[in-house]
Each structure stands twice: as C-alpha cells, then as structure tokens.
Design an enzyme around this catalytic site. Structure first.
Site, PDB file in Angstrom:
ATOM      1  N   TYR A 110       0.847  -1.195   0.000  1.00  0.00           N
ATOM      2  CA  TYR A 110       0.000   0.000   0.000  1.00  0.00           C
ATOM      3  C   TYR A 110       0.885   1.249   0.000  1.00  0.00           C
ATOM      4  CZ  TYR A 110      -3.799  -3.208   1.212  1.00  0.00           C
ATOM      5  OH  TYR A 110      -4.707  -4.232   1.204  1.00  0.00           O
ATOM      6  N   ASN A 133     -12.788  -0.410  -4.711  1.00  0.00           N
ATOM      7  CA  ASN A 133     -12.504  -0.723  -6.104  1.00  0.00           C
ATOM      8  C   ASN A 133     -13.746  -1.309  -6.787  1.00  0.00           C
ATOM      9  OD1 ASN A 133     -11.565  -1.767  -8.516  1.00  0.00           O
ATOM     10  ND2 ASN A 133     -10.075  -3.145  -7.590  1.00  0.00           N
ATOM     11  N   CYS A 141      -6.429  -4.998  -7.405  1.00  0.00           N
ATOM     12  CA  CYS A 141      -6.168  -4.638  -6.012  1.00  0.00           C
ATOM     13  C   CYS A 141      -5.669  -5.839  -5.206  1.00  0.00           C
ATOM     14  CB  CYS A 141      -7.404  -4.026  -5.373  1.00  0.00           C
ATOM     15  SG  CYS A 141      -8.867  -5.051  -5.455  1.00  0.00           S
ATOM     16  N   HIS A 142      -5.882  -7.055  -5.719  1.00  0.00           N
ATOM     17  CA  HIS A 142      -5.345  -8.232  -5.031  1.00  0.00           C
ATOM     18  C   HIS A 142      -3.818  -8.237  -5.057  1.00  0.00           C
ATOM     19  CE1 HIS A 142      -5.759  -9.433  -9.266  1.00  0.00           C
ATOM     20  NE2 HIS A 142      -4.768 -10.288  -9.047  1.00  0.00           N
ATOM     21  N   GLU A 168      -1.629 -16.603 -10.050  1.00  0.00           N
ATOM     22  CA  GLU A 168      -0.641 -15.820 -10.788  1.00  0.00           C
ATOM     23  C   GLU A 168       0.781 -16.313 -10.528  1.00  0.00           C
ATOM     24  OE1 GLU A 168      -1.142 -11.616 -10.240  1.00  0.00           O
ATOM     25  OE2 GLU A 168      -3.257 -11.684 -10.814  1.00  0.00           O
TER      26      GLU A 168
END
Length: 179
Positions: A110, A133, A141-142, A168
C-alpha cells in the site's frame, strides 16, 4: 435487457452479466449500457435482471476474464476503458492507474502504491481506494499487500485474494506473500 414502455432499452435499469470462475461467480453489473461494478463469489441471487444481450464492453470484459483465469493478463488499455465508465476522484485515478500497471505475478505494498501515485503519505487512503474498487481483477487490487508481506484486506475475503495471487504463480504461506 430491459425495455421501456416504448420497446427501447431501459437505460436506467440495473442488469447483470454472470459467469463462473475458479473463485466463484463473477458478476458484472450494468447500468445505462455501461459496466458499473464487478463482484466476485456472490452467493445470493442477483439483485438485477440478467442481461440477455450485454453491451460490447461487457462482452470484452467477460472474454478478458476468461483469458485471465486461463493464465493471461488483463490488458491495461481495457482496464483503463472499463475504469472510464465510473466517475473518480483525482486521487482514485492516480492510485487505480498505478495499480493497473502492476504486472501479473507481482505485488506492491500500500505504501509503495501511495508513493508511486504521488501521495507518499497516503498508504491508508490507498487501502480505502482498494476497498472501494469497483472492478477487481481489472484494477488488480489483489496485487496490493501490506509492507510486511501480509495479504491485507480484500472485501473481507482473503481466501479469494490468496487464490488470485496463487493463480498468478505467487507463493502464499501463513497469510503472507513470499516474493
């Protein structure tokens, strides 16, 4: 598609386009022919009529999500286009623009997002922007985590955040991202 009394598309009504995904049902809410919100893993019935003929942008979003869940990336141009369907503050524009640029399989804290967005002391405000979001995955945002590697929030669903990051290629152990 909802029609008004003259047989034209009712642009004021809320519609939804829904698809299955590895993290549960994905819903894209549509108003006035534009996507207004994307939600993940909703289990309650949709509070809107199902769109029988989604607008082209929503069809493009669905195809991009299918590609993402198959191992691809959401294109930044499409993410910016989707984001353009909502009114944003200048701060949100800066933060979401920075988050859209985080590549698949990478994370930023962040604090790092705040600094890169030109608001170095606004890490908490970045967290608030992530919480509100409207288009998760398109605005990834993950991929924004705590400075200590902890997952941080994700609409109260850290399990979904962990699943997206694992999908991912990131390793998650004891609630922390191993980079």
């Amino acid at each position: 598609m909802s029609l008004d009394r003259n047989g034209r598309r009712d642009v004021a009504s809320l519609e939804v386009s829904e698809m299955a995904s590895p993290v549960g049902t994905v819903r894209i809410y549509i108003m006035g022919g534009k996507p207004v919100q994307l939600t993940l893993d909703e289990v309650e019935p949709a509070p809107a009529v199902f769109s029988l003929d989604p607008p082209p942008l929503v069809r493009e979003m669905r195809a991009a999500l299918e590609g993402y869940f198959a191992g691809g990336e959401i294109g930044q141009e499409l993410a910016v286009l989707v984001l353009g369907s909502r009114s944003l503050t200048p701060f949100e524009e800066a933060v979401y623009g920075r988050v859209i640029a985080i590549p698949r399989g990478h994370v930023l804290s962040y604090r790092e997002v705040a600094r890169k967005a030109g608001h170095a002391r606004a890490a908490r405000a970045v967290g608030n922007a992530m919480r509100s979001n409207p288009f998760p995955i398109f605005i990834p945002c993950h991929r924004v985590i705590r400075s200590d590697g902890g997952l941080g929030g994700f609409g109260g669903r850290e399990d979904i955040k962990a699943a997206l990051l694992k999908g991912e290629g990131l390793e998650i152990a004891e609630g922390r991202v191993r980079v």
